[in-house]
Scaffold this motif. Structure first.
Motif, PDB file in Angstrom:
ATOM      1  N   GLU A 102      37.500 -26.002  21.416  1.00  0.00           N
ATOM      2  CA  GLU A 102      36.837 -27.210  20.925  1.00  0.00           C
ATOM      3  C   GLU A 102      35.370 -27.230  21.343  1.00  0.00           C
ATOM      4  O   GLU A 102      34.507 -27.602  20.567  1.00  0.00           O
ATOM      5  N   VAL A 103      35.083 -26.835  22.576  1.00  0.00           N
ATOM      6  CA  VAL A 103      33.699 -26.778  23.042  1.00  0.00           C
ATOM      7  C   VAL A 103      32.914 -25.780  22.185  1.00  0.00           C
ATOM      8  O   VAL A 103      31.799 -26.060  21.735  1.00  0.00           O
ATOM      9  N   LEU A 104      33.513 -24.616  21.921  1.00  0.00           N
ATOM     10  CA  LEU A 104      32.867 -23.596  21.093  1.00  0.00           C
ATOM     11  C   LEU A 104      32.654 -24.105  19.670  1.00  0.00           C
ATOM     12  O   LEU A 104      31.585 -23.943  19.090  1.00  0.00           O
ATOM     13  N   ARG A 105      33.666 -24.757  19.123  1.00  0.00           N
ATOM     14  CA  ARG A 105      33.590 -25.274  17.755  1.00  0.00           C
ATOM     15  C   ARG A 105      32.501 -26.338  17.612  1.00  0.00           C
ATOM     16  O   ARG A 105      31.832 -26.429  16.588  1.00  0.00           O
ATOM     17  N   LEU A 106      32.318 -27.134  18.646  1.00  0.00           N
ATOM     18  CA  LEU A 106      31.335 -28.220  18.589  1.00  0.00           C
ATOM     19  C   LEU A 106      29.920 -27.793  18.991  1.00  0.00           C
ATOM     20  O   LEU A 106      28.992 -28.593  18.915  1.00  0.00           O
ATOM     21  N   ALA A 107      29.766 -26.533  19.418  1.00  0.00           N
ATOM     22  CA  ALA A 107      28.432 -26.033  19.782  1.00  0.00           C
ATOM     23  C   ALA A 107      27.671 -25.703  18.500  1.00  0.00           C
ATOM     24  O   ALA A 107      27.919 -24.689  17.855  1.00  0.00           O
ATOM     25  N   VAL A 108      26.759 -26.586  18.126  1.00  0.00           N
ATOM     26  CA  VAL A 108      26.015 -26.441  16.879  1.00  0.00           C
ATOM     27  C   VAL A 108      24.526 -26.470  17.185  1.00  0.00           C
ATOM     28  O   VAL A 108      24.060 -27.280  17.988  1.00  0.00           O
ATOM     29  N   THR A 109      23.793 -25.567  16.556  1.00  0.00           N
ATOM     30  CA  THR A 109      22.333 -25.548  16.671  1.00  0.00           C
ATOM     31  C   THR A 109      21.760 -26.104  15.372  1.00  0.00           C
ATOM     32  O   THR A 109      22.181 -25.703  14.287  1.00  0.00           O
ATOM     33  N   TYR A 110      20.838 -27.029  15.506  1.00  0.00           N
ATOM     34  CA  TYR A 110      20.228 -27.636  14.322  1.00  0.00           C
ATOM     35  C   TYR A 110      18.834 -27.068  14.097  1.00  0.00           C
ATOM     36  O   TYR A 110      18.041 -26.966  15.022  1.00  0.00           O
ATOM     37  N   ASP A 111      18.572 -26.701  12.856  1.00  0.00           N
ATOM     38  CA  ASP A 111      17.260 -26.220  12.445  1.00  0.00           C
ATOM     39  C   ASP A 111      16.647 -27.290  11.551  1.00  0.00           C
ATOM     40  O   ASP A 111      17.322 -27.859  10.692  1.00  0.00           O
ATOM     41  N   ILE A 112      15.368 -27.571  11.745  1.00  0.00           N
ATOM     42  CA  ILE A 112      14.688 -28.582  10.946  1.00  0.00           C
ATOM     43  C   ILE A 112      13.726 -27.893   9.994  1.00  0.00           C
ATOM     44  O   ILE A 112      12.874 -27.104  10.406  1.00  0.00           O
ATOM     45  N   GLY A 117      11.749 -31.977   6.448  1.00  0.00           N
ATOM     46  CA  GLY A 117      12.184 -32.730   7.619  1.00  0.00           C
ATOM     47  C   GLY A 117      13.691 -32.847   7.737  1.00  0.00           C
ATOM     48  O   GLY A 117      14.204 -33.555   8.595  1.00  0.00           O
ATOM     49  N   GLU A 118      14.438 -32.143   6.869  1.00  0.00           N
ATOM     50  CA  GLU A 118      15.897 -32.194   6.907  1.00  0.00           C
ATOM     51  C   GLU A 118      16.443 -31.224   7.948  1.00  0.00           C
ATOM     52  O   GLU A 118      15.938 -30.118   8.109  1.00  0.00           O
ATOM     53  N   ALA A 119      17.500 -31.675   8.619  1.00  0.00           N
ATOM     54  CA  ALA A 119      18.145 -30.829   9.633  1.00  0.00           C
ATOM     55  C   ALA A 119      19.387 -30.184   9.033  1.00  0.00           C
ATOM     56  O   ALA A 119      20.113 -30.811   8.267  1.00  0.00           O
ATOM     57  N   SER A 120      19.617 -28.939   9.380  1.00  0.00           N
ATOM     58  CA  SER A 120      20.840 -28.254   8.961  1.00  0.00           C
ATOM     59  C   SER A 120      21.470 -27.616  10.199  1.00  0.00           C
ATOM     60  O   SER A 120      20.783 -27.028  11.021  1.00  0.00           O
ATOM     61  N   GLY A 121      22.789 -27.768  10.320  1.00  0.00           N
ATOM     62  CA  GLY A 121      23.493 -27.244  11.487  1.00  0.00           C
ATOM     63  C   GLY A 121      24.147 -25.910  11.215  1.00  0.00           C
ATOM     64  O   GLY A 121      24.548 -25.618  10.100  1.00  0.00           O
ATOM     65  N   ARG A 122      24.232 -25.108  12.259  1.00  0.00           N
ATOM     66  CA  ARG A 122      24.926 -23.819  12.189  1.00  0.00           C
ATOM     67  C   ARG A 122      25.582 -23.592  13.541  1.00  0.00           C
ATOM     68  O   ARG A 122      25.118 -24.092  14.567  1.00  0.00           O
ATOM     69  N   PRO A 123      26.687 -22.828  13.566  1.00  0.00           N
ATOM     70  CA  PRO A 123      27.329 -22.564  14.851  1.00  0.00           C
ATOM     71  C   PRO A 123      26.375 -21.852  15.809  1.00  0.00           C
ATOM     72  O   PRO A 123      25.683 -20.915  15.423  1.00  0.00           O
ATOM     73  N   THR A 124      26.328 -22.309  17.037  1.00  0.00           N
ATOM     74  CA  THR A 124      25.481 -21.662  18.038  1.00  0.00           C
ATOM     75  C   THR A 124      25.981 -20.253  18.325  1.00  0.00           C
ATOM     76  O   THR A 124      25.196 -19.328  18.499  1.00  0.00           O
ATOM     77  N   PHE A 125      27.301 -20.106  18.377  1.00  0.00           N
ATOM     78  CA  PHE A 125      27.925 -18.813  18.633  1.00  0.00           C
ATOM     79  C   PHE A 125      28.875 -18.508  17.477  1.00  0.00           C
ATOM     80  O   PHE A 125      29.973 -19.067  17.425  1.00  0.00           O
ATOM     81  N   PRO A 126      28.497 -17.621  16.536  1.00  0.00           N
ATOM     82  CA  PRO A 126      29.415 -17.273  15.453  1.00  0.00           C
ATOM     83  C   PRO A 126      30.701 -16.678  16.039  1.00  0.00           C
ATOM     84  O   PRO A 126      30.649 -15.860  16.952  1.00  0.00           O
ATOM     85  N   TYR A 127      31.852 -17.118  15.513  1.00  0.00           N
ATOM     86  CA  TYR A 127      33.133 -16.698  16.093  1.00  0.00           C
ATOM     87  C   TYR A 127      34.205 -16.593  15.031  1.00  0.00           C
ATOM     88  O   TYR A 127      34.064 -17.103  13.920  1.00  0.00           O
ATOM     89  N   GLN A 128      35.291 -15.924  15.392  1.00  0.00           N
ATOM     90  CA  GLN A 128      36.530 -15.885  14.626  1.00  0.00           C
ATOM     91  C   GLN A 128      37.612 -16.417  15.549  1.00  0.00           C
ATOM     92  O   GLN A 128      37.499 -16.323  16.774  1.00  0.00           O
TER      93      GLN A 128
END
Length: 144
Positions: A102-112, A117-128
């Motif tokens: 859950e911690v891994l799943r919720l780790a999101v990095t936002y790029d602006i 000025g829009e933010a888009s999120g992506r996983p901080t650590f890509p995983y399977q």
């Protein structure tokens, strides 16, 4: 007066009991379950609530995770849940408690986007991930 269980009573028994013995107004289109609940409410009975079913994703369950090397970074990933730390190696299938997933799943990095000025999120650590231990063929799969 006949004795019966509210749970196993027929529709007619429920209607007769509610109107004759309890003095309730019973609409002709009332459903049996609704009438049972109204009878219980009138009698002041407390109905037992069923125990919630455990889902597959419960905190006690383990899950298999593989975190990819993100370009130049191949260092282990540190995850912390309620002050307890777990360190996961990259590019290796490891079994971890679900709470760390859950911690891994919720780790999101936002790029602006600077222009909009829009933010888009992506996983901080890509995983399977997998609920079961990955097979040899599954382990050979690469990240897209």
């Amino acid at each position: 007066m006949t004795t019966f269980s509210i749970d196993s009573a027929t529709s007619q028994q429920l209607r007769d009991y509610a109107s004759n013995d309890l003095g309730m107004d019973v609409p002709p289109n009332i459903k049996d379950d609704t009438l049972r609940q109204k009878i219980r409410d009138t009698l002041g009975e407390v109905q037992k609530v069923a125990e919630p079913k455990k889902t597959k994703a419960n905190p006690e369950q383990s899950i298999w995770v593989r975190i990819s090397n993100s370009g130049k970074d191949s260092s282990p990933v540190s995850l912390t849940h309620n002050g307890v730390q777990a360190v996961l190696l990259r590019n290796t299938w490891v079994e971890v408690p679900y709470k760390y997933f859950e911690v891994l799943r919720l780790a999101v990095t936002y790029d602006i986007d600077q222009s909009t000025g829009e933010a888009s999120g992506r996983p901080t650590f890509p995983y399977q991930w997998s609920l079961e231990k990955p097979t040899e063929d599954f382990q050979k799969m690469s990240f897209a």
